[in-house]
Motif scaffolding. Structure first.
Motif, short mmCIF file in Angstrom:
data_model
loop_
_atom_site.label_atom_id
_atom_site.label_comp_id
_atom_site.label_asym_id
_atom_site.label_seq_id
_atom_site.Cartn_x
_atom_site.Cartn_y
_atom_site.Cartn_z
N GLU A 38 40.24 -14.69 50.34
CA GLU A 38 40.95 -15.57 49.83
C GLU A 38 42.11 -15.30 49.08
OE1 GLU A 38 39.19 -19.44 49.00
OE2 GLU A 38 37.14 -18.56 49.46
N ARG A 39 41.82 -14.29 48.00
CA ARG A 39 42.99 -14.03 47.03
C ARG A 39 44.04 -13.17 47.88
NH1 ARG A 39 44.58 -9.51 45.54
NH2 ARG A 39 42.56 -8.40 46.22
N ARG A 40 43.62 -12.24 48.80
CA ARG A 40 44.69 -11.51 49.43
C ARG A 40 45.49 -12.45 50.39
NH1 ARG A 40 40.84 -7.78 52.50
NH2 ARG A 40 42.62 -7.49 53.75
N ARG A 45 50.33 -15.72 51.06
CA ARG A 45 51.18 -16.72 51.50
C ARG A 45 52.37 -17.03 50.42
NH1 ARG A 45 47.17 -20.03 51.07
NH2 ARG A 45 46.45 -20.13 53.41
N MET A 46 51.83 -17.02 49.11
CA MET A 46 53.03 -17.23 47.91
C MET A 46 54.22 -16.23 48.01
SD MET A 46 52.07 -19.78 46.37
CE MET A 46 53.44 -19.72 45.42
N THR A 47 53.92 -14.87 48.55
CA THR A 47 54.99 -14.07 48.77
C THR A 47 56.08 -14.71 49.97
OG1 THR A 47 53.97 -11.96 48.02
CG2 THR A 47 55.86 -11.80 49.27
N VAL A 63 48.20 -10.11 57.04
CA VAL A 63 47.02 -10.08 56.25
C VAL A 63 45.86 -11.20 56.83
CG1 VAL A 63 46.19 -11.12 54.02
CG2 VAL A 63 48.15 -9.61 54.16
N LEU A 64 46.43 -12.24 57.27
CA LEU A 64 45.51 -13.20 58.06
C LEU A 64 44.52 -12.38 59.16
CD1 LEU A 64 47.51 -16.42 58.19
CD2 LEU A 64 45.25 -16.24 57.03
#
Length: 240
Positions: A38-40, A45-47, A63-64
Motif C-alpha cells: 500500500e505504501r509503494r 500515486r503521489m509522484t 508499481v500497480l
C-alpha cells in the motif's frame, strides 16, 4: 454479409478512470495487500499526482502491476470477485460523454461493438455487457481451485492480435471499421482499422496521430473538441 465493427479501449476511453488501478486499490482496501505494498502504491500515486516527471504515470502503473503479481497467488478468487463487483458498481456510470454517445449511436447503426482492454477480463466483460457490446477481451489470469495460478493468458498487450482474434470470431468487415483509444498501447489497434480516433490522447499517441493524420477528439469538462487534419494542419471540426 460481413458487418462493420467499432472497437473501443475502456480505461480512460469509455470509463473516466483506470479499472486495473481501481481493482488493485479495492483489494488494498479489503486488506488483501501488505502495508508495504500500500505504501509503494501511495508513493507512486503521489509522484504522479505531483507531476514530478514525465513518466510518473507509467511508473505508477508499473508499481500497480508488480504489486498485483506479487499478491496474485495469495488473493482468494472470491475476494477478487468482490473487489470487481465493488469497482463495477462505483465506476460503471463514470463515463465520457463522447464515447458513451458514440457507442449508443454505432449500436443503432448496426455496428458490432468490441472492447479490448488491459484491465482484468472479469470487469471488462461486465462493463461490455452493461453498455451493450457484442464481445470483449481483457487480461485473463488463470484460476485453479479458487486461487490464481500466477499465469497470465492471451495476447491482450498486443491489441492488434486481440482484435484480429475477434474479427475472425465474428466474421467482421474492415470496411468502415472504427477504433477509439487514448494511449500508445492502443496504436496497433488503431492502425488496424479504417477510421481511427485518438481520444484524449497521451503525448505519444497524440504525436503518432498527428503524423498519421488521424482524427483527434478532446473532452474537457463539458466541452468536446473534434480535431481533423486539413492541409497538413489540424482544424477545429466541431464542438459540443
Amino acid at each position: 454479409m460481413n458487418r462493420p465493427f467499432a472497437v473501443f479501449d475502456i480505461d480512460g476511453t469509455l470509463i473516466r478512470w483506470q479499472l486495473y488501478h481501481a481493482v488493485v486499490g479495492e483489494l488494498a482496501h479489503q486488506n488483501h495487500l501488505s502495508s508495504d505494498a500500500e505504501r509503494r502504491i501511495n508513493d507512486a500515486r503521489m509522484t504522479w499526482k505531483e507531476r514530478k516527471h514525465e513518466n510518473s504515470f507509467k511508473d505508477y502503473e508499473r508499481v500497480l502491476v508488480q504489486i498485483y503479481f506479487e499478491a496474485l497467488q495469495k488473493v482468494p478468487y472470491d475476494a477478487f470477485e468482490t473487489a470487481v463487483d465493488t469497482v463495477f458498481a462505483e465506476y460503471k456510470d463514470q463515463v465520457y460523454t463522447y464515447t458513451r454517445d458514440l457507442v449508443r449511436d454505432l449500436k443503432k447503426k448496426g455496428f458490432v461493438l468490441l472492447a479490448i482492454s488491459g484491465s482484468h477480463e472479469e470487469i471488462v466483460k461486465k462493463l461490455a455487457e452493461y453498455y451493450g457490446f457484442d464481445d470483449a477481451l481483457g487480461t485473463r489470469y488463470l484460476v485453479q481451485k479458487g486461487k490464481f495460478t500466477g499465469e497470465e493468458h492471451g495476447h491482450i498487450h498486443k491489441k492488434h492480435l486481440a482484435l484480429k482474434e475477434l474479427i475472425a470470431k465474428h466474421n467482421l468487415a474492415l470496411k468502415n471499421s472504427i477504433a477509439v483509444g487514448d494511449s500508445e498501447g492502443d496504436i496497433t489497434m488503431l492502425e488496424a482499422v479504417e477510421q481511427p480516433i485518438a481520444f484524449n490522447p497521451t503525448r505519444q499517441l497524440f504525436e503518432h496521430a498527428k503524423n498519421k493524420g488521424w482524427k483527434i477528439v478532446i473532452e474537457r469538462k463539458n466541452v468536446i473538441y473534434e480535431l481533423e487534419p486539413e492541409n497538413g494542419k489540424y482544424v477545429l471540426a466541431e464542438t459540443d
